[in-house]
Scaffold this active site. Structure first.
Site, PDB file in Angstrom:
ATOM      1  N   ASP A 120       0.858  -1.189   0.000  1.00 48.18           N
ATOM      2  CA  ASP A 120       0.000   0.000   0.000  1.00 48.18           C
ATOM      3  C   ASP A 120       0.894   1.238   0.000  1.00 48.18           C
ATOM      4  O   ASP A 120       1.939   1.254   0.657  1.00 48.18           O
ATOM      5  CB  ASP A 120      -0.869  -0.016   1.277  1.00 48.18           C
ATOM      6  CG  ASP A 120      -2.120   0.856   1.162  1.00 48.18           C
ATOM      7  OD1 ASP A 120      -3.220   0.301   1.298  1.00 48.18           O
ATOM      8  OD2 ASP A 120      -1.985   2.081   0.946  1.00 48.18           O
ATOM      9  N   GLY A 130      -4.885   4.773   2.350  1.00 43.87           N
ATOM     10  CA  GLY A 130      -4.893   3.852   3.480  1.00 43.87           C
ATOM     11  C   GLY A 130      -4.163   4.420   4.691  1.00 43.87           C
ATOM     12  O   GLY A 130      -3.621   5.530   4.662  1.00 43.87           O
ATOM     13  N   ALA A 154      -6.261  -1.845  -4.228  1.00 46.54           N
ATOM     14  CA  ALA A 154      -5.762  -0.466  -4.325  1.00 46.54           C
ATOM     15  C   ALA A 154      -6.358   0.251  -5.534  1.00 46.54           C
ATOM     16  O   ALA A 154      -6.253  -0.240  -6.659  1.00 46.54           O
ATOM     17  CB  ALA A 154      -4.241  -0.484  -4.447  1.00 46.54           C
ATOM     18  N   TYR A 192     -14.609   6.651 -13.214  1.00 45.70           N
ATOM     19  CA  TYR A 192     -14.306   5.619 -12.209  1.00 45.70           C
ATOM     20  C   TYR A 192     -14.818   4.256 -12.681  1.00 45.70           C
ATOM     21  O   TYR A 192     -14.071   3.275 -12.741  1.00 45.70           O
ATOM     22  CB  TYR A 192     -14.932   6.004 -10.860  1.00 45.70           C
ATOM     23  CG  TYR A 192     -14.941   4.879  -9.867  1.00 45.70           C
ATOM     24  CD1 TYR A 192     -13.751   4.262  -9.484  1.00 45.70           C
ATOM     25  CD2 TYR A 192     -16.136   4.385  -9.329  1.00 45.70           C
ATOM     26  CE1 TYR A 192     -13.752   3.213  -8.579  1.00 45.70           C
ATOM     27  CE2 TYR A 192     -16.142   3.339  -8.434  1.00 45.70           C
ATOM     28  CZ  TYR A 192     -14.954   2.744  -8.062  1.00 45.70           C
ATOM     29  OH  TYR A 192     -14.954   1.701  -7.178  1.00 45.70           O
ATOM     30  N   ASN A 215     -22.813  -1.288  -2.233  1.00 45.20           N
ATOM     31  CA  ASN A 215     -22.337  -0.247  -1.304  1.00 45.20           C
ATOM     32  C   ASN A 215     -21.663  -0.847  -0.072  1.00 45.20           C
ATOM     33  O   ASN A 215     -22.333  -1.226   0.892  1.00 45.20           O
ATOM     34  CB  ASN A 215     -23.498   0.668  -0.919  1.00 45.20           C
ATOM     35  CG  ASN A 215     -23.851   1.596  -2.055  1.00 45.20           C
ATOM     36  OD1 ASN A 215     -24.218   1.135  -3.140  1.00 45.20           O
ATOM     37  ND2 ASN A 215     -23.722   2.883  -1.835  1.00 45.20           N
ATOM     38  N   GLY A 218     -24.765  11.975 -11.569  1.00 46.59           N
ATOM     39  CA  GLY A 218     -24.241  10.618 -11.761  1.00 46.59           C
ATOM     40  C   GLY A 218     -24.829   9.580 -10.827  1.00 46.59           C
ATOM     41  O   GLY A 218     -24.404   8.417 -10.844  1.00 46.59           O
TER      42      GLY A 218
HETATM   43  N1  UFG Z   1     -25.805  10.532  -0.215  1.00 49.29           N
HETATM   44  C1  UFG Z   1     -26.460  11.587   0.379  1.00 49.29           C
HETATM   45  N2  UFG Z   1     -25.734  12.386   1.218  1.00 49.29           N
HETATM   46  C2  UFG Z   1     -24.415  12.189   1.476  1.00 49.29           C
HETATM   47  C3  UFG Z   1     -23.757  11.107   0.861  1.00 49.29           C
HETATM   48  C4  UFG Z   1     -24.489  10.299   0.006  1.00 49.29           C
HETATM   49  O1  UFG Z   1     -27.653  11.808   0.169  1.00 49.29           O
HETATM   50  O2  UFG Z   1     -23.806  12.947   2.247  1.00 49.29           O
HETATM   51  C5  UFG Z   1     -26.584   9.636  -1.095  1.00 49.29           C
HETATM   52  C6  UFG Z   1     -26.016   9.532  -2.481  1.00 49.29           C
HETATM   53  O3  UFG Z   1     -26.525  10.533  -3.302  1.00 49.29           O
HETATM   54  C7  UFG Z   1     -26.471   8.113  -2.865  1.00 49.29           C
HETATM   55  C8  UFG Z   1     -26.478   7.341  -1.534  1.00 49.29           C
HETATM   56  O4  UFG Z   1     -26.510   8.343  -0.525  1.00 49.29           O
HETATM   57  O5  UFG Z   1     -27.767   8.167  -3.345  1.00 49.29           O
HETATM   58  C9  UFG Z   1     -25.238   6.499  -1.320  1.00 49.29           C
HETATM   59  O6  UFG Z   1     -24.115   7.324  -1.585  1.00 49.29           O
HETATM   60  P1  UFG Z   1     -22.622   6.864  -1.277  1.00 49.29           P
HETATM   61  O7  UFG Z   1     -21.743   8.007  -1.663  1.00 49.29           O
HETATM   62  O8  UFG Z   1     -22.524   6.334   0.101  1.00 49.29           O
HETATM   63  O9  UFG Z   1     -22.413   5.640  -2.235  1.00 49.29           O
HETATM   64  P2  UFG Z   1     -22.605   5.565  -3.829  1.00 49.29           P
HETATM   65  O10 UFG Z   1     -23.825   4.727  -4.059  1.00 49.29           O
HETATM   66  O11 UFG Z   1     -22.555   6.854  -4.503  1.00 49.29           O
HETATM   67  O12 UFG Z   1     -21.234   4.880  -4.220  1.00 49.29           O
HETATM   68  C10 UFG Z   1     -21.002   3.539  -4.098  1.00 49.29           C
HETATM   69  C11 UFG Z   1     -19.525   3.268  -3.967  1.00 49.29           C
HETATM   70  C12 UFG Z   1     -18.802   3.642  -5.217  1.00 49.29           C
HETATM   71  C13 UFG Z   1     -19.474   2.990  -6.382  1.00 49.29           C
HETATM   72  C14 UFG Z   1     -20.918   3.366  -6.423  1.00 49.29           C
HETATM   73  C15 UFG Z   1     -21.663   2.749  -7.561  1.00 49.29           C
HETATM   74  O13 UFG Z   1     -18.987   3.977  -2.877  1.00 49.29           O
HETATM   75  O14 UFG Z   1     -17.455   3.219  -5.136  1.00 49.29           O
HETATM   76  O15 UFG Z   1     -21.535   2.943  -5.233  1.00 49.29           O
HETATM   77  O16 UFG Z   1     -22.756   3.548  -7.876  1.00 49.29           O
HETATM   78  F1  UFG Z   1     -18.906   3.372  -7.522  1.00 49.29           F
END
Ligand code: UFG
Length: 323
Positions: free
Chosen positions: A31, A36, A74, A141, A170, A278
């Site tokens: 790492d 990390g 990683a 990504y 998630n 997105g």
């Molecule tokens: N969200 C909020 N407020 C926040 C953070 C997140 O409302 O402060 C919402 C986001 O919009 C989403 C949900 O909570 O609807 C989950 O968001 P996260 O950022 O926790 O996770 P994501 O679904 O965006 O991302 C995860 C992984 C990524 C992966 C993605 C695939 O962390 O690595 O799923 O869509 F690419």
């Protein structure tokens, strides 16, 4: 059996390392500590500080340690950042993977388990998402991870390398010792728990007008200990393969916040904000293939238990790893 874990000081990697050690494997963690934390490396593992972008560094590390298999965690993994700085994602995720694969070939290591993501699917045609659906990423990504998946198909054919692709939904939760401490925290559960801990005033809800029962996005939260179990099982299948990993259940942003309130006993102040670019409305996995072929049995089916484990870790590590 010795497993070489890139990104083993990161959130998911650290719990996977712990799980492998608990199950009798020897582990080497490689790492660069950019994301990390040194304190997240289980003391029973050998630690090498090195950077996958440096081809010599990875080749030397593999040559010195002679592992039987590699788990490749990683990566850079922030969707939003990838839209602003795609080069970082193609360099850190794709170029680094080429360096790793070349070094594995030179050192004759024939087994790789690769961390991929449901972000390789983009906006899915139907739900739940199984492995037959088309992969059409909507951000660099997801594209960078899909590019590596495609490379692995060729490496497994042409170099007889067994490559198992695991696409996480998630990732969430914590073990007793290791949990989520990102230098930039964008994920929902840790951000809500920071409000419960009094470290943040409020959490934003990104979008309340989605076509979901309560208008907020639905995700499939899967515990990292269950992801770790899938990685260990992936070592023992014979052929290259790919799997979607989630519980098959979905929780909305509002449900997750409500769950965090119940688990922590605190009221969470929320701010309703516009949609985050997105974000698909709903992402839920169909993981029957992993259950059938890997024999995967996720232990955490319930968001309450997942959040409970995260809350316990944040309470015992209010400043994360403290670095
Ligand atoms: N969200 C909020 N407020 C926040 C953070 C997140 O409302 O402060 C919402 C986001 O919009 C989403 C949900 O909570 O609807 C989950 O968001 P996260 O950022 O926790 O996770 P994501 O679904 O965006 O991302 C995860 C992984 C990524 C992966 C993605 C695939 O962390 O690595 O799923 O869509 F690419």
């Amino acid at each position: 059996m010795k497993v070489f874990v890139t990104g083993g000081a990161g959130y998911i990697g650290s719990v996977c390392v712990e799980h492998l050690l608990d199950n009798g494997y020897a582990v080497v963690v490689f790492d660069n500590l950019s994301e990390g934390h040194r304190a997240a490396v289980d003391p029973r593992a050998e630690f090498i500080e090195g950077d996958l972008r440096d081809a010599d560094s990875i080749e030397t590390a593999l040559g010195d340690t002679h592992p039987d298999a590699v788990m490749h965690f990683a990566a850079s993994a922030l969707v939003g950042e990838s839209m602003k700085n795609p080069s970082k994602y193609f360099r850190n995720n794709v170029v680094s993977a080429v360096n790793l694969l070349e070094a594995m070939i030179h050192k004759q290591i024939g087994c790789l388990v690769f961390s991929s993501t449901c972000a390789t699917f983009g906006i899915p045609d139907r739900m739940p998402l199984d492995e037959t659906q088309p992969q059409r990423p909507i951000n660099p990504y997801g594209e960078s991870k899909l590019m590596v998946e495609k490379m692995l198909r060729w490496y497994s054919q042409l170099h007889e390398m067994k490559c198992v692709v695991l696409r996480y939904f998630n990732a969430s939760g914590a073990s007793h010792r290791y949990g989520e401490d990102h230098r930039i925290e964008t994920h929902l559960i840790p951000n809500v728990l920071k409000v419960a801990l009094g470290q943040k005033d409020h959490v934003e809800i990104f979008g309340t007008d989605y076509e979901t029962p309560d208008g907020t996005c639905v995700r499939d939260y899967i515990h990292i200990a269950d992801l770790a179990q899938a990685h260990r099982l992936a070592l023992s299948i014979r052929e290259s393969d790919f799997f979607n990993l989630g519980t098959g259940g979905g929780n909305s942003v509002r449900e997750v916040i409500g769950c965090c309130e119940r688990v922590s006993g605190k009221t969470i102040k929320v701010l309703e904000s516009p949609r985050r670019p997105g974000d698909p409305a709903r992402l839920v996995a169909d993981s029957r293939k992993a259950r059938e072929i890997l024999g995967w049995k996720p232990a955490f089916q319930d968001i309450e238990k997942i959040v409970q484990s995260a809350w316990e870790w944040h309470c015992t590590h209010p400043n994360g790893y403290g670095d």
